[in-house]
Design an enzyme around this catalytic site. Sequence first.
Site, PDB file in Angstrom:
ATOM      1  N   ASP A 125     -90.975 -20.626  17.705  1.00 48.72           N
ATOM      2  CA  ASP A 125     -91.966 -20.786  16.643  1.00 48.72           C
ATOM      3  C   ASP A 125     -91.483 -21.932  15.777  1.00 48.72           C
ATOM      4  O   ASP A 125     -90.528 -21.793  15.016  1.00 48.72           O
ATOM      5  CB  ASP A 125     -92.075 -19.485  15.829  1.00 48.72           C
ATOM      6  CG  ASP A 125     -92.964 -19.643  14.595  1.00 48.72           C
ATOM      7  OD1 ASP A 125     -93.577 -20.715  14.422  1.00 48.72           O
ATOM      8  OD2 ASP A 125     -93.035 -18.681  13.791  1.00 48.72           O
ATOM      9  N   LYS A 147     -93.902 -30.639   9.749  1.00 48.82           N
ATOM     10  CA  LYS A 147     -95.022 -30.232  10.602  1.00 48.82           C
ATOM     11  C   LYS A 147     -96.354 -30.763  10.068  1.00 48.82           C
ATOM     12  O   LYS A 147     -97.284 -30.997  10.825  1.00 48.82           O
ATOM     13  CB  LYS A 147     -95.046 -28.714  10.677  1.00 48.82           C
ATOM     14  CG  LYS A 147     -95.978 -28.129  11.716  1.00 48.82           C
ATOM     15  CD  LYS A 147     -95.662 -26.663  11.885  1.00 48.82           C
ATOM     16  CE  LYS A 147     -96.712 -25.896  12.636  1.00 48.82           C
ATOM     17  NZ  LYS A 147     -96.349 -24.468  12.707  1.00 48.82           N
ATOM     18  N   ASP A 169    -103.406 -15.593  10.130  1.00 51.68           N
ATOM     19  CA  ASP A 169    -102.061 -16.169  10.065  1.00 51.68           C
ATOM     20  C   ASP A 169    -101.992 -17.229   8.971  1.00 51.68           C
ATOM     21  O   ASP A 169    -102.509 -18.335   9.118  1.00 51.68           O
ATOM     22  CB  ASP A 169    -101.720 -16.768  11.438  1.00 51.68           C
ATOM     23  CG  ASP A 169    -100.344 -17.440  11.476  1.00 51.68           C
ATOM     24  OD1 ASP A 169     -99.671 -17.519  10.424  1.00 51.68           O
ATOM     25  OD2 ASP A 169     -99.939 -17.894  12.556  1.00 51.68           O
ATOM     26  N   GLU A 199    -100.342 -20.063  17.692  1.00 56.24           N
ATOM     27  CA  GLU A 199     -99.574 -19.075  16.933  1.00 56.24           C
ATOM     28  C   GLU A 199    -100.271 -17.710  16.815  1.00 56.24           C
ATOM     29  O   GLU A 199     -99.654 -16.686  17.113  1.00 56.24           O
ATOM     30  CB  GLU A 199     -99.208 -19.650  15.558  1.00 56.24           C
ATOM     31  CG  GLU A 199     -98.098 -20.685  15.700  1.00 56.24           C
ATOM     32  CD  GLU A 199     -98.004 -21.677  14.546  1.00 56.24           C
ATOM     33  OE1 GLU A 199     -98.600 -21.420  13.487  1.00 56.24           O
ATOM     34  OE2 GLU A 199     -97.329 -22.700  14.711  1.00 56.24           O
TER      35      GLU A 199
END
Lengths: 236, 611, 127
Positions: free
Chosen positions: B8, B73, B194, B172
């Site tokens: 992850d 990211k 999420d 994810e």
Amino acid sequence: MKRAGTTEVMQQRGCWNCGAPVESLYLCNRCATLQRFPEKIDYFTLFGIEPQLNIDLARLEAAFYELSRKFHPDFYQKKSSEEQAISLENSAILNKSYRTLKDPIQRVEYLIRFVEGGSAVASEAPADLFDEIFELQELLEGVKRGPGDAGEAGRLLGELKSAEGRFLKIQEEGNRSLERLSIEWDRLQKGRTEKGLTEEQRRSLSEMKQILSRRAYLERILNDIQTGIGKLEKGN
Amino acid sequence: MPRVVGIDLGTTNSLVAYMERGTPRVIPDAEGIAILPSVVSFGWEGRPEGVVVGEEAKKHLITYPDRTVFSIKRFMGKGMEDVGDDRTFVPYALTGGKQEVVRISVVGKLYTPPEISAFILRELKQRAEAFFKEPVRQAVITVPAYFNDSQRQATKDAGKIAGLEVLRIVNEPTAASLAYGLQKKKEGTIVVYDLGGGTFDVSILKIKNGIFEVLSTNGDTHLGGDDVDRQLTLLMVREIATQSGMDLSSSPEALQEIRLVSEKVKCQLSFEEKAEVALSFPDKKINYRRTIARTEFDALIDDFVEKTLGPCRQALTDAHLKPEQVDEVILVGGSTRIPLVRKRVADLFKKIPHSELNPDEVVALGAAVQADILAGGITNMLLLDVTPLSLGIETMGGGVSRLIPRNTTIPSSAKEMFTTFVDGQKSVSIHVVQGERELVKDCRSLAKFNLTEIDPMPAGIPRIEVTFMIDANGILNVNAKELRSGKAQSIEVKPTYGLTDGEVEKMISESIEHAREDLNERMFIEARNEAESVLRHAERALSQGAALVDGSEKGEIEKSIAGLKEAMNGNDHHRVREALDRLDQSTKHLAETLMNQTLKEALQEKKLSDL
Amino acid sequence: MAYSNKVIDHYNNHRNVGSLDKNAPEVGTGVVGAPECGDVMKLQLRVNNGVIEDAKFKTFGCGSAIASSSLATEMLKGKTLNEATEIKNTDIVNELNLPPVKIHCSVLAEDAIKAAIADYKKKNGLV
Ligand SMILES: Nc1ncnc2c1ncn2[C@@H]1O[C@H](COP(=O)(O)OP(=O)(O)OP(=O)(O)O)[C@@H](O)[C@H]1O
Ligand SMILES: [Mg+2]
């Protein structure tokens, strides 16, 4: 006409790996490697169901899941690159067929192409719709430019709302006719094995095409009208 | 079976997990901590490539803000044009020309986001290698479901640069659903909500007979806990400015400190009704104190939470579902600990969301499950994911012709026929875009290429066949050819905001060099540490038990010790291990004798009845 | 090269948008649509002594259709009715990097021209 599950789909082909003749849809009986679908594969044959318009969606889903387990790239991670490529292609075809058959409108379009080979819309344009669409589009241009005052905005909104109602009704009628025609088609088709279409079947198909050829215009104008209404209501 | 790990790669935190006999587990570091902060700090002498990663790097956030990179990211797969005001919020320097990948400038060097992410991935790879005591080469890496093609490609590139073969890019929320499904063995329609540090995703799935079919996905790749921190930071900066007349927004150190305090306050407010803030900058004569109540905080983040609900509604519509038809809602990501988030989600879906899975770990655990599926371990589970955004090409007039609509199950392919606009046109420019809008200018540009050497024909006659193929990673391949001339067409795809294959290759070869050096170095250090402690024991044993062994045995032991010391001065971990084995052999007899001796002494001191 | 510039120009600035009097005897009107995407286009011509004096169009739909109509109407002007049915330009266009056109959009303008001419001929008893 073409029939599901007949040998017509299964033109002679040899296994890409061992050369043995391949008899099933996607597996070599001798070396058990995955094969590309035959070029002429149709979605009904792929799922092993009759070419009908009213289908059992639970069965379709079950077949989709089962076939997904056969082709999905996850299960070919350690196989040859050729088998990986085939798994990708077959999965893509499977996913597309499922998407098409699951949706009642796309299913009708597909069936028409399947039995007739040509386009799923009528060649004559629904000229009666065009004049009204043009008028409305000109009205909508006024909305885009921004109405002059509150009075004009109110008038435009009223006109758009009534047009929306009118078009929604046409659309709804089309959907109902399509449902009726779907049932009729399945009845006419039931048990038939010979090639060619009956007169009744032709008429049924042509009616379906008429409805389909109006769909895109209706959807487009409804979409534009609703955007216009949204804009006017927000402006208030 | 080669090991495939699940990673992850988060905006704030990253984790690596693996499958242990049917159960996914996270891999901790030497201290037993599984969460690796996604922070990379540069310019550290004596460290491989001058880089430190994780908790250690996090410590440098305030002291060295300009060379400590966090939230990388957010910049993956982006050009300067996309960066927007994130640029002003990070203290490190971003550069890059028009239509070029963003680059981060630290200690006089330029790094692309994939290269920086690769440092994080390499750290996780090494952690796994230390854990398994064997090399790890293959991985599944997760990305936000709403990541576009460039962002996925960039993540894959990062994996490659880190020396990993990325077997799959998994979304994810879907990864989370795999972990959930495996543990709970439930079937039905579930929603995964999420909300992490930098991104928001929502996915709706149907679980049935081991098939995880994604019905729809939506989200915002630019919405997460970072934004909440930013809200609080701005509030504090504003208040400090009114109180003291000092504008701290131009001081990177101060901003970084306020940001970290903001995050603490935010987390505290998840469990308490109020939080105290105390910030002091003695050099600027600022002493700022205040209490923030949960209610005030909720009001501050109301818009933020609301922003996540639009995508949820859209996902429901796309899946043709009403909230009542959803069986369960699963919360993933650290920001779902915020009470207001839970409340709003419960209101929208009309049910209490599940949160018993560890929201920090569940994505990595799911990645490990997918890794195991790919490795051939689990065979009864299958994930059928979708492409989150529609794909199309630009057509004459600036419009978009959609070839693959969003929420199409992948792998997916589509073919469509196009033609030329003017007579004698010899080339056509194919511009691939991703997005939901009608006009090219409102969509995301993915790649451009020219289809050349079309035979001159009147307009409308050429038949240009454009083929799209999205693979199971959600990554697109495009092909175009003109059918009438039948010529194979030369196509050069130039990613708009990506790295070319050549660039990636170069980064890989550079990093493999480093990686090999790094790995050897690490193994050597580990072996040497072990050798040091063995050596201490052996020398002590020899001095204690000198009387218990004969001369030749003693000589052998001394020779082994000398051999080990010599190996420890070198840099080859194999030699150290060999010398260790030899010492182990030669001291075996001595050790046993000593042990018996000790035992005897111990027994003599005690009375029989004590035993 | 000049031709290329003209094309780019039509791509950016549409010309001849508007309408002519539908009921005038010297005006031919063609209305066509693309059932695949729901685009509709109206194209009108004013004819004087067998020569097209003016041309106007209105298109609600994608940019390709608009650009095609803009270019088509420009080329119609000054042509005779017979010439108009076969607008063709044989220049070879090398340098131009234009995006492709959906097939049904490319035929839309052509269909509209044919329909407008047919309408004019019908109105004036030429068929
Ligand atoms: N108790 C808490 N209350 C509120 N927010 C929290 C709490 N604990 C962690 N967070 C926030 O959660 C975010 C980190 O979550 P997580 O680790 O799931 O994100 P990530 O995986 O790194 O990011 P992403 O998935 O967006 O790439 C941070 O913004 C952090 O501040
Ligand atoms: Mg996350």
